[in-house]
Design a protein around this motif. Structure first.
Motif, PDB file in Angstrom:
ATOM      1  N   VAL A 167       1.116   0.190  11.225  1.00 54.69           N
ATOM      2  CA  VAL A 167       0.057   0.844  10.462  1.00 54.69           C
ATOM      3  C   VAL A 167      -1.110   0.082  10.460  1.00 54.69           C
ATOM      4  N   GLN A 168      -2.181   0.704  10.635  1.00 55.45           N
ATOM      5  CA  GLN A 168      -3.488   0.223  10.739  1.00 55.45           C
ATOM      6  C   GLN A 168      -4.525   0.743   9.545  1.00 55.45           C
ATOM      7  N   VAL A 169      -4.975  -0.367   8.923  1.00 54.79           N
ATOM      8  CA  VAL A 169      -5.928  -0.074   7.591  1.00 54.79           C
ATOM      9  C   VAL A 169      -7.234  -0.918   7.854  1.00 54.79           C
ATOM     10  N   THR A 170      -8.084  -0.612   7.339  1.00 47.78           N
ATOM     11  CA  THR A 170      -9.215  -1.458   7.289  1.00 47.78           C
ATOM     12  C   THR A 170      -9.052  -2.906   6.625  1.00 47.78           C
ATOM     13  N   ALA A 209      -4.489  -7.413 -12.498  1.00 48.64           N
ATOM     14  CA  ALA A 209      -4.415  -8.509 -13.190  1.00 48.64           C
ATOM     15  C   ALA A 209      -4.782  -9.949 -12.202  1.00 48.64           C
ATOM     16  N   GLU A 210      -5.233 -10.843 -12.748  1.00 49.69           N
ATOM     17  CA  GLU A 210      -5.786 -11.925 -12.040  1.00 49.69           C
ATOM     18  C   GLU A 210      -4.338 -12.513 -11.435  1.00 49.69           C
ATOM     19  N   GLY A 211      -4.761 -12.941 -10.117  1.00 48.58           N
ATOM     20  CA  GLY A 211      -3.442 -13.284  -9.230  1.00 48.58           C
ATOM     21  C   GLY A 211      -2.621 -12.502  -8.879  1.00 48.58           C
ATOM     22  N   TYR A 212      -2.832 -11.051  -8.580  1.00 49.35           N
ATOM     23  CA  TYR A 212      -2.459  -9.850  -7.788  1.00 49.35           C
ATOM     24  C   TYR A 212      -3.226  -9.155  -7.121  1.00 49.35           C
ATOM     25  N   ARG A 213      -2.657  -8.557  -5.913  1.00 47.49           N
ATOM     26  CA  ARG A 213      -3.436  -7.461  -5.206  1.00 47.49           C
ATOM     27  C   ARG A 213      -2.403  -6.325  -5.366  1.00 47.49           C
ATOM     28  N   ALA A 214      -3.212  -4.928  -5.603  1.00 44.86           N
ATOM     29  CA  ALA A 214      -2.194  -3.892  -5.440  1.00 44.86           C
ATOM     30  C   ALA A 214      -3.188  -2.715  -4.846  1.00 44.86           C
ATOM     31  N   ALA A 215      -2.611  -1.600  -4.319  1.00 45.12           N
ATOM     32  CA  ALA A 215      -3.320  -0.470  -3.804  1.00 45.12           C
ATOM     33  C   ALA A 215      -2.319   0.545  -3.980  1.00 45.12           C
ATOM     34  N   VAL A 216      -2.993   1.926  -4.199  1.00 39.26           N
ATOM     35  CA  VAL A 216      -2.361   3.011  -4.259  1.00 39.26           C
ATOM     36  C   VAL A 216      -2.903   3.952  -3.074  1.00 39.26           C
ATOM     37  N   ALA A 217      -1.851   4.831  -2.670  1.00 35.25           N
ATOM     38  CA  ALA A 217      -2.039   5.762  -1.424  1.00 35.25           C
ATOM     39  C   ALA A 217      -1.686   7.101  -2.054  1.00 35.25           C
ATOM     40  N   ILE A 218      -2.577   8.221  -1.621  1.00 37.07           N
ATOM     41  CA  ILE A 218      -2.161   9.437  -2.042  1.00 37.07           C
ATOM     42  C   ILE A 218      -2.321  10.446  -0.986  1.00 37.07           C
ATOM     43  N   LEU A 220       4.512 -14.316   8.247  1.00 34.53           N
ATOM     44  CA  LEU A 220       4.843 -12.995   8.181  1.00 34.53           C
ATOM     45  C   LEU A 220       3.913 -12.083   8.844  1.00 34.53           C
ATOM     46  N   SER A 221       2.652 -12.699   9.404  1.00 37.48           N
ATOM     47  CA  SER A 221       1.779 -11.864   9.944  1.00 37.48           C
ATOM     48  C   SER A 221       2.301 -10.928  11.156  1.00 37.48           C
ATOM     49  N   PRO A 222       3.054 -11.539  11.998  1.00 40.22           N
ATOM     50  CA  PRO A 222       3.441 -10.413  13.223  1.00 40.22           C
ATOM     51  C   PRO A 222       4.256  -9.464  12.776  1.00 40.22           C
ATOM     52  N   SER A 223       5.010  -9.308  11.360  1.00 43.54           N
ATOM     53  CA  SER A 223       5.526  -8.262  11.092  1.00 43.54           C
ATOM     54  C   SER A 223       4.722  -7.233   9.855  1.00 43.54           C
ATOM     55  N   VAL A 224       3.491  -7.779   9.543  1.00 47.35           N
ATOM     56  CA  VAL A 224       2.739  -6.940   8.869  1.00 47.35           C
ATOM     57  C   VAL A 224       1.494  -6.594   9.270  1.00 47.35           C
ATOM     58  N   LEU A 225       0.784  -7.459  10.206  1.00 49.38           N
ATOM     59  CA  LEU A 225      -0.354  -6.973  10.877  1.00 49.38           C
ATOM     60  C   LEU A 225      -0.282  -6.182  11.980  1.00 49.38           C
ATOM     61  N   LYS A 230      -0.783  -1.263   3.186  1.00 52.91           N
ATOM     62  CA  LYS A 230       0.073  -0.440   4.012  1.00 52.91           C
ATOM     63  C   LYS A 230       1.535  -0.133   3.255  1.00 52.91           C
ATOM     64  N   GLU A 231       1.900  -1.001   2.301  1.00 50.34           N
ATOM     65  CA  GLU A 231       3.080  -0.507   1.606  1.00 50.34           C
ATOM     66  C   GLU A 231       2.839   0.603   0.857  1.00 50.34           C
ATOM     67  N   ALA A 232       1.486   0.685   0.211  1.00 53.31           N
ATOM     68  CA  ALA A 232       1.145   2.061  -0.477  1.00 53.31           C
ATOM     69  C   ALA A 232       1.371   3.213   0.456  1.00 53.31           C
ATOM     70  N   VAL A 233       1.100   3.090   1.548  1.00 55.05           N
ATOM     71  CA  VAL A 233       0.978   4.150   2.619  1.00 55.05           C
ATOM     72  C   VAL A 233       2.342   4.685   2.953  1.00 55.05           C
ATOM     73  N   VAL A 234       3.427   3.721   3.378  1.00 54.78           N
ATOM     74  CA  VAL A 234       4.508   3.927   3.953  1.00 54.78           C
ATOM     75  C   VAL A 234       5.259   4.405   2.805  1.00 54.78           C
ATOM     76  N   LYS A 235       5.073   4.056   1.428  1.00 54.49           N
ATOM     77  CA  LYS A 235       5.605   4.603   0.365  1.00 54.49           C
ATOM     78  C   LYS A 235       5.306   5.997   0.045  1.00 54.49           C
TER      79      LYS A 235
END
Length: 229
Positions: A166-169, A196-205, A122-127, A148-153
Motif C-alpha cells: 500500500v502506498q501513501v503520501t 493524545a501526546e505520544g500517539y499517532r492515528a489516522a482514519v480512512a473512509i 519493521l520497515s520492510p514489512s510496512v514501507l 496504511k492500517e486505516a486503509v486496509v481496515k
C-alpha cells in the motif's frame, strides 16, 4: 457527511460498561489474560453501542452489533451495525481506545503509541519501495503505519494485504492514498488524527468525497451512563 472519532482512556473504564456487551463479547473479553487488554476490549464494545445509540433511536443496550467474520463466520470480524446505515471501526494502543462512526462509507481507524519502535526491522514489512522513514523518527514511521492500517481496515482486507504493498503520501505531506494492490484508483479519504501526546492515528473512509472528521473525548458518551450507587 461527517465522521466522528471518539477517544477514551483506559482510566475511563467502569464496571457499568460490562452490561452493554453481548454474551459473546463478554466471553471474549473474559478470555483475555491481561486486565488492561480486557478493559480495552470492553471500552471499545461499549463505546460502539453508546455512539450508535446517540445516532439512532435505540438505547445503547438495544443496539445490535454483528461481528460475523466474512471468511470463517466466527464472531471476531469487524463490527457492523445492521439497519442503521452506520459504519464503524475500533482501535486501541497503549492507554487509548478509539471509535470511528460515520454514515458516509466504510471506515477504518488506527492508533499507535510512539515508543520502542524497531524502524529498521519493521520497515520492510510496512514501507512501500518508494517510501522512506528517517531513523530514529518513530513518529514519521508510525504516520505511514497508521495511514496504511486505516486503509486496509476500511477495505476489510486487514492482514490479508501487506502494508508494504500500500502506498501513501509521506509524513510531511497531507494524508492521501496513492496506490492499493489490485484496486486501481481506490477511492479513499484519508486523514491524520491527534488523539493524545505520544500517539499517532489516522482514519480512512471509502469515498472520493471529502469528509469532515471530528475528534471528541469519549467522556461525552460515558456521562450518559449513570454510575452505580
Amino acid at each position: 457527511m461527517d465522521c466522528v472519532v471518539w477517544w477514551a482512556r483506559i482510566d475511563d473504564y467502569r464496571p457499568e460498561l460490562d452490561s452493554l456487551l453481548s454474551p459473546v463479547e463478554s466471553a471474549r473479553a473474559a478470555r483475555l489474560r491481561q486486565p488492561e487488554d480486557r478493559v480495552r476490549q470492553v471500552l471499545g464494545a461499549a463505546l460502539l453501542r453508546l455512539a450508535a445509540a446517540s445516532q439512532t433511536e435505540a438505547s445503547a443496550g438495544a443496539v445490535v452489533v454483528d461481528r460475523t467474520c466474512s471468511r470463517c463466520a466466527e464472531a471476531h470480524g469487524r463490527p457492523t451495525l445492521p439497519g442503521t446505515g452506520l459504519h464503524a471501526s475500533i482501535t486501541h494502543s497503549g492507554g487509548l481506545v478509539g471509535l470511528a462512526l460515520t454514515r458516509a462509507a466504510p471506515v477504518g481507524l488506527d492508533v499507535e503509541r510512539v515508543s520502542g519502535i524497531d524502524i529498521e526491522g519493521l520497515s520492510p514489512s510496512v514501507l512501500h519501495a518508494s517510501e522512506r522513514a528517517e531513523s530514529p523518527n518513530p513518529s514519521g514511521f508510525l504516520t505511514y503505519w497508521t495511514r496504511k492500517e486505516a486503509v486496509v481496515k476500511t477495505t476489510g482486507d486487514g492482514l490479508n494485504t501487506a502494508l508494504a504493498d500500500v502506498q501513501v503520501t509521506g509524513p510531511m505531506d497531507p494524508a492521501a492514498l496513492l496506490s492499493y494492490p489490485g484496486r486501481a484508483r481506490l477511492p479513499a479519504y484519508l486523514a491524520d488524527l491527534h488523539p493524545a501526546e505520544g500517539y499517532r492515528a489516522a482514519v480512512a473512509i471509502l469515498t472520493a468525497a471529502p469528509v469532515g472528521v471530528l475528534e471528541r473525548p469519549a467522556s461525552r458518551l460515558l456521562c450518559a451512563l449513570p454510575f452505580s450507587p
